[in-house]
Design an enzyme around this catalytic site. Structure first.
Site, short mmCIF file in Angstrom:
data_model
loop_
_atom_site.label_atom_id
_atom_site.label_comp_id
_atom_site.label_asym_id
_atom_site.label_seq_id
_atom_site.Cartn_x
_atom_site.Cartn_y
_atom_site.Cartn_z
N GLU A 163 1.79 -6.67 8.70
CA GLU A 163 2.11 -5.23 8.61
C GLU A 163 3.19 -4.97 7.57
O GLU A 163 3.64 -3.86 7.38
CB GLU A 163 2.57 -4.73 9.98
CG GLU A 163 1.52 -4.86 11.08
CD GLU A 163 0.20 -4.26 10.67
OE1 GLU A 163 -0.81 -4.97 10.71
OE2 GLU A 163 0.19 -3.08 10.24
N ASP A 206 -9.56 -0.63 -24.61
CA ASP A 206 -9.85 -0.60 -23.17
C ASP A 206 -9.89 0.84 -22.67
O ASP A 206 -9.35 1.73 -23.30
CB ASP A 206 -8.74 -1.36 -22.42
CG ASP A 206 -8.83 -2.86 -22.70
OD1 ASP A 206 -9.79 -3.24 -23.37
OD2 ASP A 206 -7.94 -3.59 -22.25
N ARG A 212 -1.60 -9.57 -20.21
CA ARG A 212 -2.45 -9.38 -21.39
C ARG A 212 -1.78 -8.47 -22.42
O ARG A 212 -2.23 -8.37 -23.56
CB ARG A 212 -3.82 -8.86 -21.01
CG ARG A 212 -3.86 -7.49 -20.43
CD ARG A 212 -5.25 -7.14 -19.95
NE ARG A 212 -6.22 -7.11 -21.04
CZ ARG A 212 -6.36 -6.09 -21.88
NH1 ARG A 212 -5.54 -5.05 -21.80
NH2 ARG A 212 -7.28 -6.11 -22.81
N PRO A 251 0.81 -1.22 0.00
CA PRO A 251 0.00 0.00 0.00
C PRO A 251 0.84 1.27 0.00
O PRO A 251 0.38 2.34 -0.36
CB PRO A 251 -0.84 -0.11 1.27
CG PRO A 251 -0.18 -1.14 2.10
CD PRO A 251 0.55 -2.04 1.17
N1 LIG Z 1 -3.93 -2.71 1.49
C1 LIG Z 1 -3.28 -2.65 0.26
C2 LIG Z 1 -3.62 -1.63 -0.63
C3 LIG Z 1 -3.00 -1.55 -1.85
C4 LIG Z 1 -2.04 -2.49 -2.22
N2 LIG Z 1 -1.34 -2.58 -3.40
C5 LIG Z 1 -0.48 -3.57 -3.44
S1 LIG Z 1 -0.51 -4.51 -2.00
C6 LIG Z 1 -1.71 -3.51 -1.31
C7 LIG Z 1 -2.32 -3.62 -0.07
#
Ligand SMILES: Nc1ccc2ncsc2c1
Length: 246
Positions: A115, A172, A157, A88
């Site tokens: 975490e 797309d 793809r 994230p």
């Molecule tokens: N929680 C979360 C949000 C986005 C993301 N992108 C790759 S792993 C991940 C994990």
């Protein structure tokens, strides 16, 4: 392209045996290999995580299993892979970034959980290979597996031979072309009349110019409603092009 995925949930990637990616693997276009991180644990409980130094909630993935897994998977002779670490806190994953990744001969995905992974794992990996930390969006997931599925599908793809002729012609939402950076508008198929709803007559007119204009108008409407910031970016890009051509 070779893709290695290191995870504590190999079964999560069963979908990669299906559909277009499954066919590409069978055709030898894609070589996807799964690795269970617990294979590199040393204790009888196959422990992969521990409490965070400095305190705080949750658990952190231990460096030793990851270090040895990356040594085994990515440490061979020859050119190293690009290590992709879905997180994230990564840079946003976009279609442009997918195109760049699709040019790589070998990707290794490290699927973190809890975490996150001890930061020394990335620092150690960066000594031997390029590392890319990528986020698929701002929301809470349980780990990197679903993000890895998204990235692998988007990248795969784009590889020659993965999409059939019909699919590869599809404009797309984010692909380059006449509707570049606009969202797709509504689509219709048979029957022309369904539950008191008619297909827009222009689509049955045979007037391809009118159809193209209608589709662009609907794409602009959809983009203005759902992603107004894309229209602002489009306007800024067009203004920049006009100023350059002056
Ligand atoms: N929680 C979360 C949000 C986005 C993301 N992108 C790759 S792993 C991940 C994990």
């Amino acid at each position: 392209m070779r893709i290695d995925i290191i995870t504590i949930f190999p079964d999560y990637f069963a979908p990669l045996e299906l559909s277009l990616i499954g066919k590409a693997r069978a055709a030898g276009i894609l070589d996807i290999r799964l690795h269970d991180l617990r294979s590199w644990t040393r204790d009888r409980h196959n422990t992969v995580d521990d409490t965070p130094y400095g305190g705080g909630p949750g658990m952190v993935m231990k460096p030793q299993p990851w270090g040895e897994a990356l040594d085994a998977v990515a440490g061979g002779a020859g050119a190293p892979p690009r290590l992709v670490l879905p997180t994230p806190s990564g840079t946003p994953f976009t279609q442009e970034r997918a195109k760049r990744l699709s040019d790589e001969p070998w990707l290794v995905f490290a699927c973190g959980r809890y975490e996150g992974i001890d930061a020394r794992v990335v620092a150690d990996a960066e000594r031997r290979m390029p590392v890319e930390e990528l986020s698929i969006g701002d929301y809470v997931l349980a780990g990197g597996e679903s993000a890895t599925l998204v990235i692998v599908e988007t990248v795969s793809r784009l590889l020659p031979g993965v999409l059939g002729n019909a699919e590869s012609a599809v404009q797309d939402s984010f692909a380059a072309g006449a509707m570049e950076h606009l969202l797709e508008g509504p689509v219709y198929t048979k029957p022309a009349h369904w539950r008191d709803q008619e297909v827009p007559p222009v689509l049955l007119s045979g007037d391809h110019g009118a159809v193209d204009r209608w589709r662009r108008h609907e794409a602009l409407r959809k983009t203005a409603r759902n992603r107004p910031e894309l229209l602002r970016e489009l306007a800024a890009r067009r203004l920049h092009e006009l100023e350059r051509s002056d």
